[in-house]
Every structure is written in C-alpha cells, then in structure tokens.
Design a protein around this motif. Structure first.
Motif, PDB file in Angstrom:
ATOM      1  N   PRO A 217     -33.814 -25.132 -14.261  1.00  0.00           N
ATOM      2  CA  PRO A 217     -33.428 -25.202 -12.856  1.00  0.00           C
ATOM      3  C   PRO A 217     -32.918 -23.847 -12.377  1.00  0.00           C
ATOM      4  CG  PRO A 217     -32.451 -27.016 -14.106  1.00  0.00           C
ATOM      5  CD  PRO A 217     -33.034 -26.066 -15.100  1.00  0.00           C
ATOM      6  N   VAL A 218     -33.217 -23.514 -11.137  1.00  0.00           N
ATOM      7  CA  VAL A 218     -32.750 -22.272 -10.528  1.00  0.00           C
ATOM      8  C   VAL A 218     -31.880 -22.643  -9.336  1.00  0.00           C
ATOM      9  CG1 VAL A 218     -33.397 -20.114  -9.400  1.00  0.00           C
ATOM     10  CG2 VAL A 218     -34.836 -21.050 -11.230  1.00  0.00           C
ATOM     11  N   ILE A 219     -30.656 -22.127  -9.319  1.00  0.00           N
ATOM     12  CA  ILE A 219     -29.712 -22.425  -8.230  1.00  0.00           C
ATOM     13  C   ILE A 219     -29.351 -21.124  -7.534  1.00  0.00           C
ATOM     14  CG2 ILE A 219     -27.439 -23.317  -7.635  1.00  0.00           C
ATOM     15  CD1 ILE A 219     -27.599 -25.120 -10.070  1.00  0.00           C
ATOM     16  N   ASP A 220     -29.572 -21.070  -6.243  1.00  0.00           N
ATOM     17  CA  ASP A 220     -29.148 -19.925  -5.444  1.00  0.00           C
ATOM     18  C   ASP A 220     -27.698 -20.156  -5.038  1.00  0.00           C
ATOM     19  OD1 ASP A 220     -28.672 -18.138  -3.174  1.00  0.00           O
ATOM     20  OD2 ASP A 220     -30.840 -17.797  -3.194  1.00  0.00           O
ATOM     21  N   ALA A 221     -26.865 -19.163  -5.268  1.00  0.00           N
ATOM     22  CA  ALA A 221     -25.437 -19.315  -4.974  1.00  0.00           C
ATOM     23  C   ALA A 221     -25.195 -19.687  -3.518  1.00  0.00           C
ATOM     24  CB  ALA A 221     -24.698 -18.018  -5.312  1.00  0.00           C
ATOM     25  N   ALA A 222     -26.009 -19.151  -2.603  1.00  0.00           N
ATOM     26  CA  ALA A 222     -25.823 -19.477  -1.187  1.00  0.00           C
ATOM     27  C   ALA A 222     -26.055 -20.968  -0.945  1.00  0.00           C
ATOM     28  CB  ALA A 222     -26.771 -18.641  -0.334  1.00  0.00           C
ATOM     29  N   ASP A 223     -27.102 -21.525  -1.552  1.00  0.00           N
ATOM     30  CA  ASP A 223     -27.365 -22.954  -1.411  1.00  0.00           C
ATOM     31  C   ASP A 223     -26.244 -23.773  -2.045  1.00  0.00           C
ATOM     32  OD1 ASP A 223     -29.793 -22.374  -0.184  1.00  0.00           O
ATOM     33  OD2 ASP A 223     -30.906 -22.474  -2.078  1.00  0.00           O
ATOM     34  N   PHE A 224     -25.813 -23.341  -3.218  1.00  0.00           N
ATOM     35  CA  PHE A 224     -24.755 -24.076  -3.922  1.00  0.00           C
ATOM     36  C   PHE A 224     -23.493 -24.151  -3.065  1.00  0.00           C
ATOM     37  CE2 PHE A 224     -21.050 -24.506  -6.539  1.00  0.00           C
ATOM     38  CZ  PHE A 224     -21.400 -25.475  -7.477  1.00  0.00           C
ATOM     39  N   LEU A 225     -23.083 -23.029  -2.482  1.00  0.00           N
ATOM     40  CA  LEU A 225     -21.831 -23.005  -1.719  1.00  0.00           C
ATOM     41  C   LEU A 225     -21.925 -23.805  -0.422  1.00  0.00           C
ATOM     42  CD1 LEU A 225     -20.703 -19.311  -2.250  1.00  0.00           C
ATOM     43  CD2 LEU A 225     -19.764 -21.376  -3.310  1.00  0.00           C
ATOM     44  N   ARG A 226     -23.127 -24.064   0.038  1.00  0.00           N
ATOM     45  CA  ARG A 226     -23.285 -24.919   1.210  1.00  0.00           C
ATOM     46  C   ARG A 226     -23.040 -26.381   0.868  1.00  0.00           C
ATOM     47  NH1 ARG A 226     -27.870 -21.339   2.062  1.00  0.00           N
ATOM     48  NH2 ARG A 226     -27.565 -20.069   3.946  1.00  0.00           N
ATOM     49  N   ASP A 227     -23.194 -26.737  -0.421  1.00  0.00           N
ATOM     50  CA  ASP A 227     -23.042 -28.135  -0.822  1.00  0.00           C
ATOM     51  C   ASP A 227     -22.733 -28.222  -2.320  1.00  0.00           C
ATOM     52  OD1 ASP A 227     -23.037 -30.861  -0.977  1.00  0.00           O
ATOM     53  OD2 ASP A 227     -25.109 -31.144  -0.313  1.00  0.00           O
ATOM     54  N   PRO A 228     -21.530 -27.768  -2.713  1.00  0.00           N
ATOM     55  CA  PRO A 228     -21.210 -27.759  -4.150  1.00  0.00           C
ATOM     56  C   PRO A 228     -21.285 -29.134  -4.795  1.00  0.00           C
ATOM     57  CG  PRO A 228     -19.608 -26.468  -2.907  1.00  0.00           C
ATOM     58  CD  PRO A 228     -20.439 -27.202  -1.912  1.00  0.00           C
ATOM     59  N   GLU A 229     -20.802 -30.149  -4.107  1.00  0.00           N
ATOM     60  CA  GLU A 229     -20.729 -31.462  -4.749  1.00  0.00           C
ATOM     61  C   GLU A 229     -22.113 -31.983  -5.126  1.00  0.00           C
ATOM     62  OE1 GLU A 229     -19.199 -36.043  -3.971  1.00  0.00           O
ATOM     63  OE2 GLU A 229     -18.197 -34.365  -2.934  1.00  0.00           O
ATOM     64  N   ASN A 230     -23.059 -31.918  -4.208  1.00  0.00           N
ATOM     65  CA  ASN A 230     -24.383 -32.451  -4.527  1.00  0.00           C
ATOM     66  C   ASN A 230     -25.079 -31.646  -5.622  1.00  0.00           C
ATOM     67  OD1 ASN A 230     -24.549 -34.798  -3.027  1.00  0.00           O
ATOM     68  ND2 ASN A 230     -25.313 -33.775  -1.203  1.00  0.00           N
ATOM     69  N   HIS A 231     -24.854 -30.329  -5.652  1.00  0.00           N
ATOM     70  CA  HIS A 231     -25.423 -29.530  -6.728  1.00  0.00           C
ATOM     71  C   HIS A 231     -24.818 -29.921  -8.075  1.00  0.00           C
ATOM     72  CE1 HIS A 231     -27.085 -26.900  -3.578  1.00  0.00           C
ATOM     73  NE2 HIS A 231     -27.876 -26.437  -4.516  1.00  0.00           N
ATOM     74  N   LEU A 232     -23.509 -30.092  -8.111  1.00  0.00           N
ATOM     75  CA  LEU A 232     -22.868 -30.479  -9.371  1.00  0.00           C
ATOM     76  C   LEU A 232     -23.264 -31.895  -9.776  1.00  0.00           C
ATOM     77  CD1 LEU A 232     -19.326 -28.930  -8.814  1.00  0.00           C
ATOM     78  CD2 LEU A 232     -21.061 -28.154 -10.453  1.00  0.00           C
ATOM     79  N   ARG A 233     -23.376 -32.768  -8.808  1.00  0.00           N
ATOM     80  CA  ARG A 233     -23.832 -34.127  -9.121  1.00  0.00           C
ATOM     81  C   ARG A 233     -25.231 -34.104  -9.724  1.00  0.00           C
ATOM     82  NH1 ARG A 233     -21.159 -38.607  -7.380  1.00  0.00           N
ATOM     83  NH2 ARG A 233     -19.373 -38.289  -5.966  1.00  0.00           N
ATOM     84  N   ALA A 234     -26.107 -33.273  -9.149  1.00  0.00           N
ATOM     85  CA  ALA A 234     -27.478 -33.194  -9.657  1.00  0.00           C
ATOM     86  C   ALA A 234     -27.501 -32.661 -11.078  1.00  0.00           C
ATOM     87  CB  ALA A 234     -28.322 -32.318  -8.735  1.00  0.00           C
ATOM     88  N   LEU A 235     -26.698 -31.622 -11.362  1.00  0.00           N
ATOM     89  CA  LEU A 235     -26.638 -31.088 -12.724  1.00  0.00           C
ATOM     90  C   LEU A 235     -26.107 -32.129 -13.696  1.00  0.00           C
ATOM     91  CD1 LEU A 235     -25.358 -27.417 -12.247  1.00  0.00           C
ATOM     92  CD2 LEU A 235     -27.578 -28.146 -13.151  1.00  0.00           C
ATOM     93  N   CYS A 236     -25.085 -32.860 -13.287  1.00  0.00           N
ATOM     94  CA  CYS A 236     -24.543 -33.908 -14.155  1.00  0.00           C
ATOM     95  C   CYS A 236     -25.601 -34.980 -14.416  1.00  0.00           C
ATOM     96  CB  CYS A 236     -23.303 -34.532 -13.518  1.00  0.00           C
ATOM     97  SG  CYS A 236     -21.840 -33.465 -13.520  1.00  0.00           S
ATOM     98  N   GLU A 237     -26.306 -35.387 -13.381  1.00  0.00           N
ATOM     99  CA  GLU A 237     -27.327 -36.427 -13.543  1.00  0.00           C
ATOM    100  C   GLU A 237     -28.437 -35.965 -14.480  1.00  0.00           C
ATOM    101  OE1 GLU A 237     -30.433 -39.040 -10.788  1.00  0.00           O
ATOM    102  OE2 GLU A 237     -28.838 -37.862  -9.847  1.00  0.00           O
ATOM    103  N   GLN A 238     -28.844 -34.705 -14.356  1.00  0.00           N
ATOM    104  CA  GLN A 238     -29.898 -34.181 -15.217  1.00  0.00           C
ATOM    105  C   GLN A 238     -29.502 -34.215 -16.690  1.00  0.00           C
ATOM    106  OE1 GLN A 238     -30.737 -30.253 -13.745  1.00  0.00           O
ATOM    107  NE2 GLN A 238     -31.740 -30.990 -11.884  1.00  0.00           N
ATOM    108  N   HIS A 239     -28.205 -34.152 -16.947  1.00  0.00           N
ATOM    109  CA  HIS A 239     -27.737 -34.090 -18.328  1.00  0.00           C
ATOM    110  C   HIS A 239     -27.022 -35.376 -18.755  1.00  0.00           C
ATOM    111  CE1 HIS A 239     -28.301 -29.836 -17.206  1.00  0.00           C
ATOM    112  NE2 HIS A 239     -28.683 -29.721 -18.449  1.00  0.00           N
ATOM    113  N   ASP A 240     -27.251 -36.445 -17.980  1.00  0.00           N
ATOM    114  CA  ASP A 240     -26.688 -37.755 -18.311  1.00  0.00           C
ATOM    115  C   ASP A 240     -25.167 -37.689 -18.431  1.00  0.00           C
ATOM    116  OD1 ASP A 240     -26.880 -40.483 -18.767  1.00  0.00           O
ATOM    117  OD2 ASP A 240     -27.043 -40.258 -20.946  1.00  0.00           O
TER     118      ASP A 240
END
Length: 243
Positions: free
Chosen positions: A150-173
């Motif tokens: 997965p590639v995460i752009d910091a600008a995108d991440f900072l616009r929505d940290p929670e959903n990015h972290l949720r997605a990473l958690c989901e990908q790794h169970d």
C-alpha cells in the motif's frame, strides 16, 4: 512468531513518519523501533549527520544483526511490531530478501514540501536524501514478488487519519482503537538519539495535525532536487490510496 504483525512503514525524511510511530505505539498491544538501519547507513556512507557518532554507538552498525532483530522474538502480549524505516537507509549492499517477510507500507510526501522542510535543518540536499527513488525501487521489487505494498500520501492521510488507520488495521486483521489518534506530548524512550535534533514538533504534538496546503518556493539546488524527485513521487502517487 505466529500472529505478530511486523508492520514496516518505509518513508523519506520530513514526513509524518514519527507521528505515525506515535499512533501505533499508543496501542496497548504494540512495540516500535525507530529507524533501526540508521547506524548502518551512517557507518557505511560516512555522512556527517547530527550526533552521527552517538547514532552509531547507540544503534547496530551491522545490517544483518538489525534484520535478525526485526524478524526475531517480541515480548509476550505484543500483536504489532511497528518498524519505522527510512527508505534511503536501504543501501545497495543490503540483501533485501527479508523485506518480503514484513508487512510493508510506503509513506510518501510531495518532494517540494520535503525539500523545503529538509533545507531548514540541513545545509544541502541531494535527490537520494529524500528517499523517493528508493521507494520506487522497493515498490517495484515487492510488486514483482506479488505483494505490491500500500502507498499512503501524507497529504491524503492528514485529511482523514482515522479512516486510513482503520483501513491499515483491517488489512492486518487488527482492531482499530481511538488511542491511535492521540498520544501524550513529549519524548519517548523508543525515540532515536537523534530525536532532539528532529522531533521538536512531534514532542509538542498530541495527535495528527490537520492537513494544511503548502506552496513552497524553492530556488537553486533545492528546486532542482525537488524536480528530479517529482517523477518518482508521481509514479507512487498514482498507486496510492485506501484499498
């Protein structure tokens, strides 16, 4: 270690990599390591970085021993072994076969913003200091092996940290916890010995800062370096996003 997620985030400098480390360290089931290949990088390149000798003395100059620790046992109860890596620390002499045994993520940032921040702390900058070329190489190697990271752009991440972290958690169970969105201000024992020179903003922080558009004005060599790195950034940017 069955069930342990060895989450390797490969970033360049002047990104949100340390804040990301804080987020994962604030989980009750995680341990983190801060730039474990830095001592090897300085010892091999001879580069003059702040507290260079302290970094080498405090770290492990042997990349083989570093890899052993990254793949080795973790404390009881640990579910996530979070590894904060700088992509430019992956020198050509390092065998990369071990990287495929990690859960890898690339964290990118617009090189114009990176260079503008970098030269406020360093007298000069070269394209390989930024790490984007090395991230492209790493992406292509992992993709060729069948596991494009997965590639995460910091600008995108900072616009929505929670959903990015949720997605990473989901990908790794893993179960997402709101603890990942805020943390106590100040230094941590896990911070590298270089932290007093680079981590002022993180030490003051208690969470991710909201995204702020920037328009850095670069001239001379910094502008040339950013331009060289822009094609690498664009290549990875086209492959970024939540999955």
């Amino acid at each position: 270690m069955t069930g342990v997620v060895r989450l390797a985030i490969w970033s360049g400098p002047r990104n949100i990599s340390t804040a990301m480390m804080r987020a994962w360290e604030n989980r009750s089931d995680s341990v983190v390591v801060d730039e474990p290949l830095y001592a090897h990088y300085l010892a091999e390149t001879g580069l003059d970085h702040p507290v260079r000798e302290e970094v080498i003395a405090a770290g492990e100059p042997s990349w083989e021993r570093v890899v052993e620790s990254l793949l080795g046992p973790v404390p009881d109860g640990v579910r996530v072994f979070y590894q904060k890596h700088m992509s430019h620390h992956l020198l050509p002499g390092i065998d990369r076969a071990w990287i495929g045994r990690l859960s890898n993520v690339l964290l990118i940032r617009d090189p114009r913003e990176v260079v503008a921040s970098y030269v406020r702390s360093r007298a000069s900058v070269e394209p390989d200091d930024i790490g984007l070329r090395q991230q492209v190489v790493l992406y292509d190697e992992l993709a060729a092996a069948g596991t494009p990271p997965p590639v995460i752009d910091a600008a995108d991440f900072l616009r929505d940290p929670e959903n990015h972290l949720r997605a990473l958690c989901e990908q790794h169970d893993l179960e997402f916890t709101p603890r990942m969105l805020s943390w106590p201000a100040g230094p941590r024992d896990s911070d590298g010995v270089w932290a007093p020179h680079w981590y002022d903003a993180v030490w003051r922080s208690t969470g991710f800062e909201p995204y702020r558009p920037r328009n850095p004005q670069l001239t001379g060599q910094p502008a040339e370096v950013a331009e060289v790195c822009l094609s690498h950034y664009t290549y990875l940017r086209e492959r970024s996003g939540l999955r």
